[in-house]
Scaffold this motif. Sequence first.
Motif, short mmCIF file in Angstrom:
data_model
loop_
_atom_site.label_atom_id
_atom_site.label_comp_id
_atom_site.label_asym_id
_atom_site.label_seq_id
_atom_site.Cartn_x
_atom_site.Cartn_y
_atom_site.Cartn_z
N ILE E 5 1.26 -1.19 -0.56
CA ILE E 5 -0.20 0.03 0.01
C ILE E 5 0.90 1.26 0.32
N SER E 6 2.23 1.62 0.32
CA SER E 6 3.19 2.82 -0.35
C SER E 6 4.44 2.11 0.19
N VAL E 10 4.48 0.43 6.91
CA VAL E 10 3.49 0.75 6.84
C VAL E 10 3.59 0.11 8.52
N ASN E 36 -6.25 3.34 3.73
CA ASN E 36 -4.39 2.76 3.58
C ASN E 36 -3.24 4.28 3.80
N ALA E 40 -0.48 3.73 5.93
CA ALA E 40 0.72 4.72 5.63
C ALA E 40 1.30 5.94 6.02
N TYR E 86 -5.24 7.37 -5.32
CA TYR E 86 -6.09 7.55 -4.40
C TYR E 86 -7.29 8.63 -3.50
N ARG E 179 -2.24 3.32 -2.11
CA ARG E 179 -2.89 2.52 -2.41
C ARG E 179 -3.52 2.65 -2.25
N ASN E 181 -7.70 1.22 -0.75
CA ASN E 181 -8.80 0.17 -0.01
C ASN E 181 -9.36 -0.58 -1.44
#
Lengths: 198, 198, 198, 198, 198, 198
Positions: E5-6, E10, E36, E40, E86, E179, E181
């Motif tokens: 997600i990053s 995280v 997220n 993040a 995002y 990113r 969800n």
Amino acid sequence: MNPSISRYPVPELGDLPADLRERIVQVQEKAGFVPNVFLALAHRPAELRAFLAYHDALLLKEGGGLSKGEREMIIVATSGANNCLYCVVAHGAILRVYEKRPLLADQIAVNPRKADITPRQKAMLDFALKVTRASHEVGDADFDALRAHGFHDEDIWDIATISAFFGLSNRLANVISLRPNDEFYLMGRVPRTKKENA
Amino acid sequence: MNPSISRYPVPELGDLPADLRERIVQVQEKAGFVPNVFLALAHRPAELRAFLAYHDALLLKEGGGLSKGEREMIIVATSGANNCLYCVVAHGAILRVYEKRPLLADQIAVNPRKADITPRQKAMLDFALKVTRASHEVGDADFDALRAHGFHDEDIWDIATISAFFGLSNRLANVISLRPNDEFYLMGRVPRTKKENA
Amino acid sequence: MNPSISRYPVPELGDLPADLRERIVQVQEKAGFVPNVFLALAHRPAELRAFLAYHDALLLKEGGGLSKGEREMIIVATSGANNCLYCVVAHGAILRVYEKRPLLADQIAVNPRKADITPRQKAMLDFALKVTRASHEVGDADFDALRAHGFHDEDIWDIATISAFFGLSNRLANVISLRPNDEFYLMGRVPRTKKENA
Amino acid sequence: MNPSISRYPVPELGDLPADLRERIVQVQEKAGFVPNVFLALAHRPAELRAFLAYHDALLLKEGGGLSKGEREMIIVATSGANNCLYCVVAHGAILRVYEKRPLLADQIAVNPRKADITPRQKAMLDFALKVTRASHEVGDADFDALRAHGFHDEDIWDIATISAFFGLSNRLANVISLRPNDEFYLMGRVPRTKKENA
Amino acid sequence: MNPSISRYPVPELGDLPADLRERIVQVQEKAGFVPNVFLALAHRPAELRAFLAYHDALLLKEGGGLSKGEREMIIVATSGANNCLYCVVAHGAILRVYEKRPLLADQIAVNPRKADITPRQKAMLDFALKVTRASHEVGDADFDALRAHGFHDEDIWDIATISAFFGLSNRLANVISLRPNDEFYLMGRVPRTKKENA
Amino acid sequence: MNPSISRYPVPELGDLPADLRERIVQVQEKAGFVPNVFLALAHRPAELRAFLAYHDALLLKEGGGLSKGEREMIIVATSGANNCLYCVVAHGAILRVYEKRPLLADQIAVNPRKADITPRQKAMLDFALKVTRASHEVGDADFDALRAHGFHDEDIWDIATISAFFGLSNRLANVISLRPNDEFYLMGRVPRTKKENA
């Protein structure tokens, strides 16, 4: 009252020349509704015939190095760059259906660099966006970059022409304020079986 | 050796499907040569057929508020904005021939604001350039500005579609490096009688 | 009635200071007409003198790595980028005459990448366009790229200064609506002997 | 070791032609130092002579509707838009000295809309920036807007030409990496009497 | 394996400082999942606290002339302009939920001019986009245009600050490849009751 | 009469909540005056608290690969790109004070490529400007370029976030017409001892 789908008069299906009517009925039977682009562009039957012939030559062609899903990726990315609501929404729906991946269209419309696609597909969209924004700067280096990803020159023609043809479509849709059918927004987002059971 | 007219293979006239061959022969008889766009795009016969059908629907149409010369002005102005050598040179030639004014095409290709055209034609080209560069910003105010110059909504459709269609053509020509025929550069620059006497 | 050649008052040749009058008469004898830039800028004699001194220092200089034709290529390419009708038309004519190649000026004005010039000349025009559009981003890498094509640093100074000086000229011409002489449009397009015989 | 003031060789004052040497000595006596632009451009004496002649015609001219401070405002604003360090710093200093207002140059270099100047001066700078960025779009409406603020057409010529001439200067300075003299940075920021007493 | 997600590490929810953990658990209980952005940005707890404080001051504030849906419209429009996946996806979801109109977010992300919103809301988004792209050109005329639609100056502060704050958020999300969800993509598109029954 | 420091009402220090008042008094004691940003943003206390918390997390943090001077370089370069008068002037002053180099801020505000900084610092500012102008195009290659100069990923987060946070600040300052204190313009330009003796 339904919102207007075009700035221009929209013909009734029954008033159209037989060939266009037949084509539209076929689409309607397959999709369950008539995409607004057909009726709105039918305001000019001769132009619609040419539009459909070009569309079919590019998107219905069998063979070649681009899958049908990849052709729709090109359309969604370039229509996003041209801020065309109709094409992003309608072809986003088709892309979701073809690829059976509900997140892909939104990713590509907003920023292809962040999409769940392969490096080859990112190179394809980079080129499509260059054709869209600065085709006069396209040169040998661009062809080489695509060949390095396994694209043949015929594929590059396809990428360029799909980008260019939907650039035409984007401009028309923007000028006539072509409204996407409400049905497109949800298509391909919910698994079909779940939907049928609902 | 002649320079190549396209990055892609160029078919021989004799190898083309009959309908395309006939059409090209007709053009050749009228113009005295085959414009390279025909042979280069004939690499993809189905796409060329659609291209010509669209082209004819827009440029051969009788009636409407745009003269044939004005349609060529739109093509030259927008092709200049898209830096398309083929279209500026080829349609610049056609514009000179139609309007019988040898300076007009160069003026419009470089800066329409300095061209010897009417305020109505300048408004037409302003709109064509907006469609070319920022179609998503086209709105009611643009329609009103054109109506104030006496354009009907059908004329506005024509301006937009000609701009959009040649935007497609410009991108194709730029990507395949379509080379203008040498003949175009001089066409319409020298009075015809003088040329025949020479 | 002739169209105006400038938004500003245009002096009569006979009313000009002797030095300017002499210079203009010389040009007239050589070219067969007085290019409009001389009379239009003579509205400000002191500025015209400086303009001509700068012009001559850059374009009449003997020696150096840039041919006279190449200097005109720079002017045509950058004037195209600045949408200056006068400079594209007038220097396009001079370029055709110098290079004896009638197609070159139109190619370079619309898209230098598609012109019939050498890779070295394309690198020269790439740099000229960078100076025109983003001189603050010019750096060592640009010098290295030109040196790789055999340009000396003094040539690079020439390319930059010609681009910059005609950037000044382009802006003046655009603001005062300087009109190119009709004669320029055809110059160098028709073989001279043919023309003399006509 | 002092940092270089130019990418190119910088001549010694003593090696210059007498006319340029004299001019530079005059400036040095008045300013207390030799501004780097003189020595750096003296690499090309003929070009420097033309440069100075143009500069003087525009900036030393008596009369007209633009004060000397206003001419410097134009230079600072357009040099800011062209990201030219030398011209922003050197002419910022001159502007502070002429106007005796130490904040003005920084304001105008960063954002003229936020500067402590009159609406008439803001209109002047708006036009100067349009000439700088999009001179091909200058037209009657721009002239009308300036006339409404009391500018005569000769003043508009001045605004345009100063913008265009320093656009040339900006490009040269950027390409040769012309370094501003350290002295400029502080000039006009501290009241003169205080400085003399220090 | 889930996609990252990053770009950056995280943290686990359990490893976070108590205040952040509590806040995130609250959100999770309300939304059904942890967006997220929380995890993040928790890579930098002090920055996340400031981020949340700013976010809450702008979006949770009661009163004022902007509804909560309108604040989300601003976020979606400006995040579209900044190509932030995002924020378009996450705040598009929130906008659909707040306004209970499933089409609105896609319309506003692609082209606000074509969205089913009021002229007042279009003026609001025009201003938000100007703040996003050219805040240095904002001036009295922009304030007047918004006042004409009934916005108070405090509302204008809100529009500007929401645009500016999400410009910060857009840049962070783009740089760290934040990113969205998967849950966001479908939120608010299907009527809640239908979903619960499914 | 003093010029207004903001389009919006500016609270009196005495009317502010105690925490903000204390903070501002601390700054005043250190700087000798209250920077206008504090009073102008105090129009919205909750937002100012978040602003200061974010500011402190980024700029007061100890450790990391960016010196305090380098953080100010980022602010000055990106504020220059966003044409924010307040931030260029105020943070230019802080940069001069931190680095004890009176020329640096003007150099970086106008054109970082011409500044007296290291190649590593130029790479840092290149990235900061990319985050400012096209964060959606940031990718692995940008990270690699910075790592090659010795930056750690945490430093890259810092560069990006400082750029993004001051992008927020720039937009606010531009919209509310935040006026820099006169004191900033001279700070760090004159050696402190000299000033104290004066």
